[in-house]
Design a protein around this motif. Structure first.
Motif, PDB file in Angstrom:
ATOM      1  N   GLU A  17      -6.848  23.242 -36.819  1.00  0.00           N
ATOM      2  CA  GLU A  17      -6.022  24.177 -36.083  1.00  0.00           C
ATOM      3  C   GLU A  17      -5.031  23.437 -35.270  1.00  0.00           C
ATOM      4  N   PRO A  18      -3.791  23.896 -35.100  1.00  0.00           N
ATOM      5  CA  PRO A  18      -2.922  23.163 -34.379  1.00  0.00           C
ATOM      6  C   PRO A  18      -3.624  23.310 -32.831  1.00  0.00           C
ATOM      7  N   ASP A  19      -3.634  22.117 -32.338  1.00  0.00           N
ATOM      8  CA  ASP A  19      -3.969  22.149 -30.808  1.00  0.00           C
ATOM      9  C   ASP A  19      -3.132  21.577 -30.013  1.00  0.00           C
ATOM     10  N   GLY A  20      -1.939  21.401 -30.162  1.00  0.00           N
ATOM     11  CA  GLY A  20      -0.829  20.987 -29.310  1.00  0.00           C
ATOM     12  C   GLY A  20      -0.583  22.060 -28.507  1.00  0.00           C
ATOM     13  N   PRO A  21       0.675  21.773 -27.444  1.00  0.00           N
ATOM     14  CA  PRO A  21       1.161  22.685 -26.385  1.00  0.00           C
ATOM     15  C   PRO A  21       1.535  24.006 -27.223  1.00  0.00           C
ATOM     16  N   ARG A  22       1.682  24.899 -26.670  1.00  0.00           N
ATOM     17  CA  ARG A  22       2.234  26.430 -27.127  1.00  0.00           C
ATOM     18  C   ARG A  22       3.486  26.376 -26.789  1.00  0.00           C
ATOM     19  N   LEU A  23       4.273  27.049 -27.683  1.00  0.00           N
ATOM     20  CA  LEU A  23       6.020  27.302 -27.412  1.00  0.00           C
ATOM     21  C   LEU A  23       5.982  28.553 -26.583  1.00  0.00           C
ATOM     22  N   HIS A  24       7.120  28.586 -26.020  1.00  0.00           N
ATOM     23  CA  HIS A  24       7.372  29.698 -25.112  1.00  0.00           C
ATOM     24  C   HIS A  24       8.825  30.149 -25.580  1.00  0.00           C
ATOM     25  N   PHE A  25       8.828  31.394 -26.488  1.00  0.00           N
ATOM     26  CA  PHE A  25       9.949  31.469 -26.994  1.00  0.00           C
ATOM     27  C   PHE A  25      11.046  32.235 -25.846  1.00  0.00           C
ATOM     28  N   ILE A  26      12.236  31.938 -26.295  1.00  0.00           N
ATOM     29  CA  ILE A  26      13.097  32.269 -24.957  1.00  0.00           C
ATOM     30  C   ILE A  26      14.109  33.257 -25.403  1.00  0.00           C
ATOM     31  N   GLY A  27      13.922  33.978 -26.727  1.00  0.00           N
ATOM     32  CA  GLY A  27      14.636  35.220 -27.083  1.00  0.00           C
ATOM     33  C   GLY A  27      14.436  35.038 -28.402  1.00  0.00           C
ATOM     34  N   SER A  28      15.531  35.930 -29.186  1.00  0.00           N
ATOM     35  CA  SER A  28      15.476  35.916 -30.313  1.00  0.00           C
ATOM     36  C   SER A  28      16.812  35.880 -31.260  1.00  0.00           C
ATOM     37  N   ILE A  29      16.690  35.524 -32.281  1.00  0.00           N
ATOM     38  CA  ILE A  29      18.387  35.645 -33.310  1.00  0.00           C
ATOM     39  C   ILE A  29      18.528  36.902 -33.836  1.00  0.00           C
ATOM     40  N   ARG A  30      19.636  37.658 -33.575  1.00  0.00           N
ATOM     41  CA  ARG A  30      19.957  38.759 -34.311  1.00  0.00           C
ATOM     42  C   ARG A  30      20.943  38.374 -35.226  1.00  0.00           C
TER      43      ARG A  30
ATOM     44  N   GLY B  14       8.037  32.752 -11.660  1.00  0.00           N
ATOM     45  CA  GLY B  14       6.850  33.667 -12.201  1.00  0.00           C
ATOM     46  C   GLY B  14       6.981  33.450 -13.554  1.00  0.00           C
ATOM     47  N   ILE B  15       7.270  32.246 -14.150  1.00  0.00           N
ATOM     48  CA  ILE B  15       7.361  32.208 -15.558  1.00  0.00           C
ATOM     49  C   ILE B  15       5.955  32.388 -16.163  1.00  0.00           C
ATOM     50  N   ALA B  16       5.716  33.083 -17.350  1.00  0.00           N
ATOM     51  CA  ALA B  16       4.516  33.122 -17.882  1.00  0.00           C
ATOM     52  C   ALA B  16       4.051  32.040 -18.532  1.00  0.00           C
ATOM     53  N   GLU B  17       2.638  32.016 -18.747  1.00  0.00           N
ATOM     54  CA  GLU B  17       2.053  30.979 -19.597  1.00  0.00           C
ATOM     55  C   GLU B  17       2.679  31.026 -21.117  1.00  0.00           C
ATOM     56  N   PRO B  18       3.081  30.064 -21.668  1.00  0.00           N
ATOM     57  CA  PRO B  18       3.603  30.103 -22.880  1.00  0.00           C
ATOM     58  C   PRO B  18       2.472  30.586 -23.785  1.00  0.00           C
ATOM     59  N   ASP B  19       2.941  31.615 -24.535  1.00  0.00           N
ATOM     60  CA  ASP B  19       1.983  32.298 -25.433  1.00  0.00           C
ATOM     61  C   ASP B  19       2.420  32.464 -27.028  1.00  0.00           C
ATOM     62  N   GLY B  20       3.140  31.234 -27.478  1.00  0.00           N
ATOM     63  CA  GLY B  20       3.960  31.233 -28.630  1.00  0.00           C
ATOM     64  C   GLY B  20       2.900  30.274 -29.176  1.00  0.00           C
ATOM     65  N   PRO B  21       3.057  30.030 -30.786  1.00  0.00           N
ATOM     66  CA  PRO B  21       2.391  29.240 -31.492  1.00  0.00           C
ATOM     67  C   PRO B  21       2.040  28.049 -31.061  1.00  0.00           C
ATOM     68  N   ARG B  22       1.239  27.358 -31.497  1.00  0.00           N
ATOM     69  CA  ARG B  22       0.782  26.070 -30.800  1.00  0.00           C
ATOM     70  C   ARG B  22       1.642  25.041 -31.723  1.00  0.00           C
ATOM     71  N   LEU B  23       1.753  23.836 -31.394  1.00  0.00           N
ATOM     72  CA  LEU B  23       2.443  22.719 -31.910  1.00  0.00           C
ATOM     73  C   LEU B  23       1.375  21.869 -32.931  1.00  0.00           C
ATOM     74  N   HIS B  24       1.552  21.319 -33.755  1.00  0.00           N
ATOM     75  CA  HIS B  24       0.713  20.374 -34.403  1.00  0.00           C
ATOM     76  C   HIS B  24       1.453  19.080 -34.567  1.00  0.00           C
ATOM     77  N   PHE B  25       0.803  18.298 -33.504  1.00  0.00           N
ATOM     78  CA  PHE B  25       1.667  16.847 -33.724  1.00  0.00           C
ATOM     79  C   PHE B  25       1.212  16.115 -34.836  1.00  0.00           C
ATOM     80  N   ILE B  26       2.280  15.451 -35.504  1.00  0.00           N
ATOM     81  CA  ILE B  26       2.370  14.940 -36.745  1.00  0.00           C
ATOM     82  C   ILE B  26       2.187  13.166 -36.818  1.00  0.00           C
ATOM     83  N   GLY B  27       2.039  12.878 -35.586  1.00  0.00           N
ATOM     84  CA  GLY B  27       2.052  11.347 -35.431  1.00  0.00           C
ATOM     85  C   GLY B  27       2.518  11.035 -34.014  1.00  0.00           C
ATOM     86  N   SER B  28       3.055   9.762 -33.711  1.00  0.00           N
ATOM     87  CA  SER B  28       3.770   9.292 -32.482  1.00  0.00           C
ATOM     88  C   SER B  28       4.756   8.561 -32.743  1.00  0.00           C
ATOM     89  N   ILE B  29       5.652   8.301 -31.654  1.00  0.00           N
ATOM     90  CA  ILE B  29       6.764   7.264 -31.598  1.00  0.00           C
ATOM     91  C   ILE B  29       6.185   6.266 -31.094  1.00  0.00           C
TER      92      ILE B  29
END
Lengths: 161, 161
Positions: A17-30, B14-29
């Motif tokens: 399961e991905p365990d990296g940081p969560r994205l914060h969606f900033i809006g959407s594309i119409r 008052g930024i919300a905690e990011p609640d989007g999908p989690r990233l899956h890091f594929i390696g490192s630089i």
């Protein structure tokens, strides 16, 4: 989803399961596009001559300060219907299966696609940006907007690749 | 962190905690750079004449099939020390504060930076790619590798912006 694989395709077995940081969606594309009619790439989307727009979460509108109409920007967006487990893919337009990192397919470990588009209109109060074209479904979540910069976004040495 | 703001900078209150999908890091630089000496942009990194490399999680190595030495690719990487709450920023190199989406600063709602680099060596078995240069710290987590495509990654109409 393994049953849907085409010949030569390969999945990442036992992907964590991905365990990296969560994205914060900033809006959407119409966009004018849905699953039935979405162009396969930005070139075809431009040929269709249909504009599109970015609708930011209004809280982010101040972050547009400094962008101007006519400027090229890079949009990063999350392809929320794509697969994250494909290592090798066989898109219909390529002759043989190819690794995910050699393709621009939306199917990838992090399903972020990107397009370089031109700003056609800009409402920095509402947080709405008109763009010349886009090749994703209406409602696609937006991850980032970056100014396109020749010094950063052109390949080194030569662009003739 | 608000105490560290420069004049004219603005945070998303008052930024919300990011609640989007989690990233899956594929390696490192792996780069020659740390916080003390990291170049401010890819142009300066190239001037330094120091190569770098991408070390994929070996599980992803099959996804490199089809990439070739000499090819330009776009790397997306996660700037894990950057701020996610800055809407308006005052980098030292710009004359007045500017919106985050008009800057390539690592500080942004999703701290993904990108560079277009050239592949100098390729080990598809170990999953290691040599690249001409990069402008991030050693150990920066990698999010994606995409082939740079002129038809997709050049601005529409004109590149003379």
């Amino acid at each position: 989803m393994v049953g849907e694989l085409r010949p030569g395709e390969m999945v990442l077995a036992g992907i964590a399961e991905p365990d990296g940081p969560r994205l914060h969606f900033i809006g959407s594309i119409r966009s004018p596009w849905g699953p039935e009619d979405c162009p396969k790439n930005i070139g075809r989307a431009r040929e269709a001559g249909m504009g599109a727009r970015v609708e930011l979460d209004p809280a982010f509108a101040p972050a547009l300060a400094g962008l101007t109409v006519g400027q090229p920007v890079i949009l990063l967006y999350w392809m929320d219907r794509a697969r994250r487990d494909l290592l090798v893919q066989a898109p219909r337009h390529v002759e043989a299966p190819r690794g995910t990192f050699a393709l621009r397919s939306p199917n990838r470990p992090n399903t972020i696609s990107q397009a370089t588009v031109r700003i056609t209109t800009l409402d920095p109060v509402q947080g709405v940006i008109g763009i010349d074209a886009i090749d994703c479904f209406d409602g696609t979540p937006l991850v980032d907007i970056k100014p396109w910069l020749e010094t950063v976004d052109m390949p080194p040495d030569s662009a003739a690749d």
